[in-house]
Design an enzyme around this catalytic site. Structure first.
Site, mmCIF file in Angstrom:
data_model
loop_
_atom_site.group_PDB
_atom_site.id
_atom_site.type_symbol
_atom_site.label_atom_id
_atom_site.label_comp_id
_atom_site.label_asym_id
_atom_site.label_seq_id
_atom_site.Cartn_x
_atom_site.Cartn_y
_atom_site.Cartn_z
ATOM 1 N N HIS A 1 15.094 20.932 61.123
ATOM 2 C CA HIS A 1 14.508 21.849 62.105
ATOM 3 C C HIS A 1 14.660 23.309 61.635
ATOM 4 O O HIS A 1 13.675 24.045 61.541
ATOM 5 C CB HIS A 1 15.212 21.647 63.459
ATOM 6 C CG HIS A 1 14.701 22.528 64.554
ATOM 7 N ND1 HIS A 1 13.767 22.109 65.469
ATOM 8 C CD2 HIS A 1 14.967 23.820 64.875
ATOM 9 C CE1 HIS A 1 13.496 23.101 66.311
ATOM 10 N NE2 HIS A 1 14.215 24.157 65.971
ATOM 11 N N GLU A 2 15.883 23.692 61.330
ATOM 12 C CA GLU A 2 16.107 25.088 60.926
ATOM 13 C C GLU A 2 15.408 25.398 59.599
ATOM 14 O O GLU A 2 14.969 26.519 59.374
ATOM 15 C CB GLU A 2 17.609 25.403 60.839
ATOM 16 C CG GLU A 2 18.390 25.222 62.150
ATOM 17 C CD GLU A 2 17.805 25.964 63.351
ATOM 18 O OE1 GLU A 2 17.118 26.982 63.172
ATOM 19 O OE2 GLU A 2 18.036 25.488 64.485
ATOM 20 N N HIS B 1 11.982 26.551 60.384
ATOM 21 C CA HIS B 1 11.986 27.978 60.727
ATOM 22 C C HIS B 1 12.150 28.811 59.451
ATOM 23 O O HIS B 1 11.452 29.813 59.243
ATOM 24 C CB HIS B 1 13.165 28.303 61.658
ATOM 25 C CG HIS B 1 12.977 27.875 63.084
ATOM 26 N ND1 HIS B 1 11.900 28.266 63.843
ATOM 27 C CD2 HIS B 1 13.746 27.107 63.901
ATOM 28 C CE1 HIS B 1 12.022 27.753 65.078
ATOM 29 N NE2 HIS B 1 13.128 27.046 65.129
ATOM 30 N N GLU C 1 8.377 27.837 66.502
ATOM 31 C CA GLU C 1 8.874 26.514 66.871
ATOM 32 C C GLU C 1 7.941 25.410 66.348
ATOM 33 O O GLU C 1 8.389 24.306 66.063
ATOM 34 C CB GLU C 1 9.031 26.446 68.392
ATOM 35 C CG GLU C 1 9.939 25.356 68.903
ATOM 36 C CD GLU C 1 11.407 25.474 68.467
ATOM 37 O OE1 GLU C 1 11.806 26.518 67.907
ATOM 38 O OE2 GLU C 1 12.141 24.502 68.686
#
Ligand code: ZN
Length: 494
Positions: A259-260, A263, A289
């Site tokens: 997830h990170e 980003h 997101e």
């Protein structure tokens, strides 16, 4: 040249903010406990100087002089976004900004204790005070539809309550139906395989490997440990990710890092030549997101991805030996209505957000009184998820956002999921062999596609226009619903 002068001022303010975020990152990852008093002073001084720079009247003068005089599309975008930021920063009197900072610092503390004690009435008075202050903010900023628009615009520029409401209203019924079908299916995955022993050292190596395989560039970034995972960075060459490790749970580090990384790869893909100006910055929280959710869920929880990488996971963790790929993919894609948003799976997640949007919109407009929030929460939870919290800790006291004065933030999470599905569908149209490539562990083509369609533009387009340009359609729920059905119905034998 007035334009160059303007950009010079804007960069100064944003460079100061970059220093601020680096100090923040350091506080969360490296700083010894006793450094806190000095750090608080350092941060507040930098924040004050940055605010001064951002509201410098010379920016206002230059913007007026440059009004209608942009000489190319890039200048149009930079001027539009600098104007927006300047207006937002200068429309609020300094004493109101200070008051909000002060009240929300106390509110966070009050909320923390109220949550621990399951005592909503203890939080209610300061929540009322914050809501009143945010109504003042909305009125000073201005809006054309309703008050909530002015708050939403802080996180998702150009988005309106009416548009969010249109999308969420269309989504809630079909999504609740899907959740009901999945919950009543006879086939339910065994999640216990994710709760065996996963040694920390092996997790660290594997999480880093996952970041590398999706394309996070470690020569332009780091991965460290913090209590709450995040991605920070203001320059494409220096992006900081964090995660946390639980030896009795496989998922948080692996999917958290995917997830990170999503980003982080967005930030690494922004054009460095426009750093510290809007053209070098992310479009919105929702678009940000969309990048993290795509890598975490659409790629990172796909069967294709694990066809390639599950053998590596099995080599890294004894606990996964003897587990079949089917069992593993079922476990990482378990759908179960639950009360806590941050633990929600990707199918029920948006329902948690719809609940919060519907409530906070009414809280801001004043049609929902603060004392009625707990009951309203329970009713919506039952309606949307089919379950009811036993107490407010698992209900309206669970999230920190309202105590921080962040209203209009929640919708960006769900918008991110919708944008992600829409972008991913467009990427598959452009590259029909994408699933096959993911199966071979070739993830670069997807990253390149995101780079050229989304990352390289910075804030050249607002979210709505970007979605239209990249996918040929306005924001739509269909790609998301199609993705959910296509992925989860097979898992649950539907
Ligand atoms: Zn995120």
């Amino acid at each position: 040249m007035p334009y160059d002068q303007l950009i010079h001022f804007v960069k100064e303010a944003n460079i100061l903010s970059a220093v601020e975020s680096l100090l923040d990152w350091d506080s969360e990852t490296m700083m010894p406990e006793r450094g806190l008093p000095a750090r608080a002073e350092e941060l507040s001084m930098i924040a004050a100087i940055a605010h001064e720079r951002r509201t410098d009247p010379r920016i206002g003068d230059l913007l007026s002089r440059l009004d209608g005089k942009a000489s190319n599309e890039q200048q149009v975008a930079n001027l539009r976004e600098v104007r927006r930021a300047y207006d937002r920063a200068t429309k609020l009197p300094a004493d109101l900004v200070r008051k909000i900072a002060h009240v929300s610092t106390i509110a966070k503390d009050v909320w923390g204790r109220a949550r621990a004690d399951n005592d909503f009435p203890a939080f209610a008075p300061i929540l009322s005070q914050l809501l009143e202050l945010k109504r003042q903010v909305a009125d000073l900023i201005g809006y054309s539809g309703e008050r909530y628009d002015a708050l939403l615009d802080e996180f998702e520029p150009g988005m309106t309550s009416a548009e969010v409401s249109r999308v969420f209203s269309a989504l809630r019924g079909p999504l609740s139906d899907i959740v009901r079908q999945i919950s009543t299916s006879k086939r339910q995955p065994d999640t216990s395989i994710l709760h065996r022993h996963f040694p920390r050292a092996a997790q660290e190596t594997f999480a880093r490997r996952m970041a590398e395989v999706v394309g996070f560039d470690f020569s332009a970034g780091r991965l460290d440990v913090s209590k709450h995972p995040f991605c920070s960075g203001s320059f494409p060459g220096d992006i900081r990710l964090t995660t946390r490790y639980y030896e009795d749970f496989f998922s948080p580090s692996v999917f958290g890092v995917l997830h990170e990384s999503g980003h982080g790869m967005y930030e690494q893909g922004l054009p460095a030549e426009h750093a510290f100006t809007p053209l070098g910055q992310a479009v919105s929280l929702g678009i940000h997101e969309s990048q993290s959710r795509m890598w975490e869920n659409m790629v990172g929880r796909s069967r294709e991805f694990w066809e390639k990488f599950f053998p590596e996971a099995q080599a890294a963790f004894d606990s996964l030996k003897g587990v079949s790929l089917d069992a593993f993919c079922g476990a990482i894609n378990t759908v179960k209505p639950s009360l806590i948003r941050v633990e929600a799976d990707e199918v029920t997640y948006n329902l948690h957000i719809i609940l919060r949007f519907e409530l906070e919109r009414d809280m801001i407009s004043g049609t929902l009184a603060v004392k009625d929030i707990p009951d309203a929460w329970r009713a919506k939870c039952r309606e949307l998820l089919g379950i009811t919290p036993q107490d407010d800790r698992e209900g309206c006291l669970q999230d920190i956002h309202w105590s921080m004065g962040s209203y209009g933030y929640f919708p960006t999470y769900a918008l991110g999921n919708l944008y992600a599905a829409q972008f991913f569908a467009a990427a598959k149209m452009a590259m029909p062999d994408l699933p096959e490539r993911i199966r071979r562990g070739e993830l670069r083509p997807l990253l390149d596609w995101l780079r050229s369609n989304i990352h390289q533009h910075g804030q050249r387009y607002r979210a709505g226009e970007l979605v239209q340009r990249v996918t040929g359609q306005p924001l739509s729920i269909e790609p998301f619903l199609g993705y959910i059905r296509g992925k989860f119905f097979p898992v649950y034998g539907l």
